[in-house]
Design a protein around this motif. Sequence first.
Motif, short mmCIF file in Angstrom:
data_model
loop_
_atom_site.label_atom_id
_atom_site.label_comp_id
_atom_site.label_asym_id
_atom_site.label_seq_id
_atom_site.Cartn_x
_atom_site.Cartn_y
_atom_site.Cartn_z
N ASP A 1 10.00 6.06 3.27
CA ASP A 1 10.51 5.11 2.29
C ASP A 1 9.49 4.96 1.15
O ASP A 1 8.38 4.47 1.38
N GLN B 1 9.09 2.86 -1.18
CA GLN B 1 8.59 1.50 -1.41
C GLN B 1 7.56 1.11 -0.35
O GLN B 1 6.70 0.27 -0.61
N LEU B 2 7.61 1.72 0.82
CA LEU B 2 6.67 1.40 1.90
C LEU B 2 5.53 2.41 1.97
O LEU B 2 4.38 2.02 2.19
N LYS C 1 4.04 4.06 -0.21
CA LYS C 1 3.06 4.02 -1.30
C LYS C 1 1.74 3.40 -0.86
O LYS C 1 0.71 3.62 -1.47
N TYR C 2 1.77 2.64 0.22
CA TYR C 2 0.54 2.00 0.71
C TYR C 2 -0.38 2.97 1.44
O TYR C 2 -1.56 2.67 1.62
N TYR D 1 -2.39 0.14 -8.03
CA TYR D 1 -1.04 0.54 -8.36
C TYR D 1 -0.85 0.43 -9.86
O TYR D 1 -1.64 -0.21 -10.55
N ASN E 1 4.85 1.69 -10.94
CA ASN E 1 5.05 1.88 -9.50
C ASN E 1 4.21 0.85 -8.73
O ASN E 1 3.27 1.21 -8.04
N GLY F 1 2.94 -2.19 -6.12
CA GLY F 1 3.09 -2.63 -4.74
C GLY F 1 3.74 -4.01 -4.74
O GLY F 1 3.94 -4.62 -5.79
N TYR F 2 4.05 -4.51 -3.55
CA TYR F 2 4.68 -5.83 -3.45
C TYR F 2 3.78 -6.93 -4.00
O TYR F 2 4.25 -7.93 -4.53
#
Length: 158
Positions: free
Chosen positions: A43, A45-46, A48-49, A79, A83, A85-86
């Motif tokens: 994923d 969105q996930l 990327k960490y 980041y 793009n 992060g949360y």
Amino acid sequence: MEAHIDLRAATAADRRFIEDMAVEAFNWNPDRASLSREKVLSDPQLNKYVIDWPREGDSGVIAVGPGGESIGAAWLRFYTAENPGYGFVSEDVPELSIGVVAGWRGKGVGTALIRAVVATAGRVSLSVERANPARDLYLREGFRSLSSDKDADTMVRD
């Protein structure tokens, strides 16, 4: 109860463990269906960490238990606005991610990791769901809420 742990700098050899700790972090809530390792890593969105750990600018710390096993990790990553992060605040503020092996939670591992990783970082951000017990740890360690949505806070430590 605080256990004796050692801390060391995270390296490229820790990639798989850092990925595992990201999975732990995303699955903090036992009342919610768990995300598989494959789901987290596929994923965008996930993942990327952890993707391509370590990239230029990444840093982190690994907690090592008395038996020599890795028991937790905290890492910082920058980041972009395109793009984020949360817990994105700005391109010059790294976002903190942290994960601790379930059996080691509540024993001071997270506190030690946070203190070690933010010691030389200056301003740091993170995102945490308000129901996550780790939010109390972040508040104790000097993080403050900067913004909120319906379920989570973006926090910073200056």
